[in-house]
Design a protein around this motif. Structure first.
Motif, PDB file in Angstrom:
ATOM      1  N   SER A  52       0.848  -1.191   0.000  1.00 18.83           N
ATOM      2  CA  SER A  52       0.000   0.000   0.000  1.00 18.83           C
ATOM      3  C   SER A  52       0.887   1.245   0.000  1.00 18.83           C
ATOM      4  N   LEU A  53       0.493   2.204  -0.812  1.00 20.01           N
ATOM      5  CA  LEU A  53       1.364   3.321  -1.174  1.00 20.01           C
ATOM      6  C   LEU A  53       1.067   4.586  -0.392  1.00 20.01           C
ATOM      7  N   ALA A  54       2.072   5.418  -0.321  1.00 23.70           N
ATOM      8  CA  ALA A  54       1.905   6.798   0.132  1.00 23.70           C
ATOM      9  C   ALA A  54       2.704   7.681  -0.821  1.00 23.70           C
ATOM     10  N   PHE A  55       2.540   8.995  -0.656  1.00 25.99           N
ATOM     11  CA  PHE A  55       3.168   9.919  -1.619  1.00 25.99           C
ATOM     12  C   PHE A  55       4.685   9.879  -1.559  1.00 25.99           C
ATOM     13  N   TYR A  56       5.263   9.319  -0.462  1.00 23.07           N
ATOM     14  CA  TYR A  56       6.722   9.270  -0.396  1.00 23.07           C
ATOM     15  C   TYR A  56       7.299   8.011  -1.038  1.00 23.07           C
ATOM     16  N   ASN A  57       6.443   7.148  -1.558  1.00 23.02           N
ATOM     17  CA  ASN A  57       6.954   5.971  -2.263  1.00 23.02           C
ATOM     18  C   ASN A  57       7.423   6.365  -3.663  1.00 23.02           C
ATOM     19  N   THR A  58       8.298   5.496  -4.192  1.00 25.14           N
ATOM     20  CA  THR A  58       8.924   5.793  -5.486  1.00 25.14           C
ATOM     21  C   THR A  58       8.820   4.579  -6.400  1.00 25.14           C
ATOM     22  N   LYS A  59       9.146   4.798  -7.664  1.00 24.42           N
ATOM     23  CA  LYS A  59       9.189   3.666  -8.589  1.00 24.42           C
ATOM     24  C   LYS A  59      10.282   2.678  -8.167  1.00 24.42           C
ATOM     25  N   GLU A  60      11.319   3.194  -7.518  1.00 24.69           N
ATOM     26  CA  GLU A  60      12.379   2.308  -7.031  1.00 24.69           C
ATOM     27  C   GLU A  60      11.813   1.362  -5.962  1.00 24.69           C
ATOM     28  N   ASP A  61      10.867   1.854  -5.173  1.00 23.83           N
ATOM     29  CA  ASP A  61      10.221   0.979  -4.176  1.00 23.83           C
ATOM     30  C   ASP A  61       9.476  -0.166  -4.873  1.00 23.83           C
ATOM     31  N   ILE A  62       8.789   0.174  -5.946  1.00 24.90           N
ATOM     32  CA  ILE A  62       8.064  -0.856  -6.704  1.00 24.90           C
ATOM     33  C   ILE A  62       9.064  -1.837  -7.329  1.00 24.90           C
ATOM     34  N   ASP A  63      10.155  -1.303  -7.846  1.00 29.33           N
ATOM     35  CA  ASP A  63      11.187  -2.176  -8.440  1.00 29.33           C
ATOM     36  C   ASP A  63      11.738  -3.136  -7.381  1.00 29.33           C
ATOM     37  N   ALA A  64      11.932  -2.621  -6.161  1.00 32.96           N
ATOM     38  CA  ALA A  64      12.421  -3.484  -5.077  1.00 32.96           C
ATOM     39  C   ALA A  64      11.395  -4.567  -4.764  1.00 32.96           C
ATOM     40  N   LEU A  65      10.123  -4.194  -4.786  1.00 34.26           N
ATOM     41  CA  LEU A  65       9.064  -5.177  -4.543  1.00 34.26           C
ATOM     42  C   LEU A  65       9.113  -6.288  -5.587  1.00 34.26           C
ATOM     43  N   VAL A  66       9.269  -5.881  -6.841  1.00 28.70           N
ATOM     44  CA  VAL A  66       9.313  -6.865  -7.929  1.00 28.70           C
ATOM     45  C   VAL A  66      10.523  -7.792  -7.754  1.00 28.70           C
ATOM     46  N   LYS A  67      11.655  -7.217  -7.386  1.00 28.39           N
ATOM     47  CA  LYS A  67      12.854  -8.013  -7.163  1.00 28.39           C
ATOM     48  C   LYS A  67      12.626  -8.979  -5.987  1.00 28.39           C
ATOM     49  N   GLY A  68      11.939  -8.485  -4.976  1.00 27.42           N
ATOM     50  CA  GLY A  68      11.619  -9.335  -3.826  1.00 27.42           C
ATOM     51  C   GLY A  68      10.719 -10.490  -4.210  1.00 27.42           C
ATOM     52  N   ILE A  69       9.763 -10.213  -5.078  1.00 23.66           N
ATOM     53  CA  ILE A  69       8.856 -11.269  -5.530  1.00 23.66           C
ATOM     54  C   ILE A  69       9.635 -12.310  -6.340  1.00 23.66           C
ATOM     55  N   ASP A  70      10.622 -11.846  -7.108  1.00 25.27           N
ATOM     56  CA  ASP A  70      11.473 -12.797  -7.840  1.00 25.27           C
ATOM     57  C   ASP A  70      12.133 -13.778  -6.872  1.00 25.27           C
ATOM     58  N   ARG A  71      12.543 -13.257  -5.725  1.00 23.57           N
ATOM     59  CA  ARG A  71      13.183 -14.106  -4.709  1.00 23.57           C
ATOM     60  C   ARG A  71      12.165 -15.121  -4.157  1.00 23.57           C
ATOM     61  N   VAL A  72      10.913 -14.680  -3.972  1.00 25.04           N
ATOM     62  CA  VAL A  72       9.854 -15.603  -3.534  1.00 25.04           C
ATOM     63  C   VAL A  72       9.700 -16.723  -4.557  1.00 25.04           C
TER      64      VAL A  72
END
Lengths: 415, 152
Positions: free
Chosen positions: A390-410
């Motif tokens: 869940s997002l807030a205005f201080y989130n970035t596309k880099e945060d989403i990229d990290a999430l995607v990378k994390g999901i790759d690890r899953v």
């Protein structure tokens, strides 16, 4: 209204905004914190933290009591915060702004002081299939006590409310409609103004659960015309333990108190007690003064950024995140309504959300996993739980990229 | 905040845990169980259910163990179910106590009867997940308690 400073709208600098949030600078498990659990609670800007420290350092005294200077300053700060919040949601009168602990308390206040007085045997209270437990259980308690029926408006596979079904459900027996403004589990933005006007056609008042709405979009009590609106300070970049219930003054005036105690009375004798005026009638006992003042500081902070910028940034992030997650094989988004705010709820074919959460946490990524206090939503989608970013205005596309990378690890672990 | 070791997930999601998760043991329901218990984790909706059948000597002769939820709950339920057959209720209570203590304090030398459950020691590095590992254990304990109170 809080449409923000238009001259600043062109210059939304997310890195500069992040500098205002000290917690975002830290490392978790050896990685920079990627905080994607804003639906559970938001982080606090330095100005909010400073407001709390400043209050306890220089002002601390009880409100509405003493004639001494600090008590007056505390009262001014507390009442000043109320006025800020009234302007923030464009309510008509400061008396309509009641400080509570959180959304849950606001809903329970309405359940106790309004619903118990107006709901009888055979009457209906209407909620939706995508409510948080806090907007279900208080009504179940009232319905059980009064012999009334809790009616549930169904949702479609994208997570949109079925307005035709809602229309059919409304009747002269409808004594209250209590529906979320934005779904915490799915992110759906509901057509709140329409929901309100349809209920009003049957004379039924409407409570909107705004906990997930106020951090993401301007809310206007005059436009919505809802009768009650509840939200929490801590999801709006303010502290925990402070929340708001807005209520139309004519309704609030006719309602009996929720809790008895100090501050909510005009005079007390053992023969007769006279209740205080609004809003104090509903604020028994010493309130969270520092919390209220800090919530005022949070509202200042949000106003300063402006919802023009906040909404544009978050919509772009949501679009980016939606595309990123839907392109991963084995990931399924739950909640795909056309109008959404800040929520990416998902499941994975072979990994339970808790396992997803643990693996992401190892990489410093904070998400919520579980049923999000919305078990009927999980049942509707035939899933035990979801992982929710869940997002807030201080989130970035880099945060989403990290999430995607994390999901790759899953996917590496669970395939 | 406490730092955890870098990517120790191969530990948490090691072969034994993943084997039990992917291929849980003793899932077939049994009829006329002597002990039946089901526990939920209200915070996540996860569930562990046990059925136990006792023979004439009061020893476990058949077990059914089913769970829904994360890999840890499912593995723990499967691992626990393997440890039950042939044991008396007294022995089960002792194993349960040993398992619970081990999840909070480590095993020491007292690992008798824990079998594959020892693989869950890695969960101790993830304190929020300990309750996942213990959910089937709570079902076992509650089931035994209910059986004793029923038996009077």
């Amino acid at each position: 209204m809080t449409t923000g400073d238009r001259t600043a709208a062109a210059a939304f600098d997310v890195e500069k905004v992040r500098d205002d949030f000290p917690i975002l600078k830290q490392q978790v498990n050896g990685h920079p914190l990627v905080y994607l659990d804003n639906g559970a609670t938001s982080q606090k800007p330095q100005s909010v933290i400073d407001a709390i420290v400043r209050y306890y350092t220089t002002t601390n005294a009880n409100v509405h009591r003493g004639v001494h200077t600090l008590s007056q300053q505390a009262t001014d700060g507390y009442e000043g915060a109320r006025a800020k919040i009234r302007r923030f949601i464009n309510a008509g009168d400061d008396r309509e702004i009641i400080f509570t602990r959180n959304t849950t308390e606001g809903i329970n206040l309405v359940a106790h002081s309004y619903a118990r007085q107006h709901v009888g045997p055979g009457d209906d209270i209407i909620v939706s299939n995508m409510e948080h437990h806090s907007n279900i259980v208080p009504w179940q308690i009232v319905c059980e006590e009064k012999g009334a029926n809790l009616r549930v408006v169904p949702i479609d596979d994208t997570g949109e409310l079925l307005m035709d079904e809602y229309e059919k459900m409304l009747s002269p027996r409808t004594k209250l409609v209590s529906i979320t403004h934005v779904s915490n589990a799915l992110g759906t933005i509901l057509p709140a103004a329409q929901i309100v006007s349809m209920a009003h056609a049957y004379g039924a008042p409407v409570l909107l659960d705004g906990a997930q709405a106020v951090p993401h979009m301007p809310v206007d009590m005059q436009e919505l015309d809802c009768d009650f609106y509840a939200f929490s300070g801590h999801k709006l970049f303010g502290p925990t333990g402070i929340g708001i219930l807005y209520g139309k003054s004519d309704l609030l005036e006719a309602m009996p108190p929720f809790m008895g105690g100090g501050d909510m009375i005009k005079s007390v004798t053992f023969e007769k007690t006279i209740y205080n005026d609004l809003p104090y009638k509903f604020e028994a006992g010493t309130p969270d003064i520092a919390g209220a003042i800090a919530l005022g500081a949070a509202v200042d902070y949000v106003n300063n950024l402006g919802f023009d910028q906040i909404t544009a940034h978050e919509e772009e992030l949501l679009r980016y995140g939606t595309q990123a997650l839907t392109s991963i094989a084995g990931v399924k988004l739950i909640g795909t309504a056309p109008h959404k705010a800040g929520i990416l709820s998902f499941t994975m074919d072979n990994a339970h959300p808790h396992d997803i959460g643990t693996i992401l946490d190892e990489q410093g990524i904070a998400i919520r996993t579980g049923h999000h206090c919305a078990q009927p939503v999980m049942l509707r989608f035939q899933i035990p739980a979801t992982a929710r970013a869940s997002l807030a205005f201080y989130n970035t596309k880099e945060d989403i990229d990290a999430l995607v990378k994390g999901i790759d690890r899953v996917l590496e672990v669970f395939g | 905040m406490p730092q955890q070791p870098e990517v120790p997930l191969d530990g948490l999601y090691g072969d034994l845990v993943m084997d039990h998760y992917r291929h849980p043991h003793n899932r077939a329901l049994i009829s006329e169980a002597d002990i039946e218990a089901e526990e939920f984790n209200p915070f996540c909706g996860d569930r562990a259910a046990l059925q136990i059948k006792l023979d004439g000597q009061g020893k476990v002769c058949n077990v059914s163990a089913r769970s829904e939820g994360c890999s840890i709950i499912q593995a723990a339920t499967s691992m626990l179910s393997d440890m039950l057959p042939g044991k008396s209720l007294c022995e089960l209570t002792a194993i349960a106590e040993r398992f619970r203590a081990s999840m909070y304090n480590g095993t020491g030398d007292d690992t008798e009867g824990l079998g594959d459950l020892l693989a869950l020691q890695v969960v101790r590095r993830y304190p929020v997940r300990i309750k996942c590992a213990l959910l089937p254990l709570v079902a076992l304990e509650e089931g035994i308690k209910a059986y004793h109170s029923k038996a009077g």
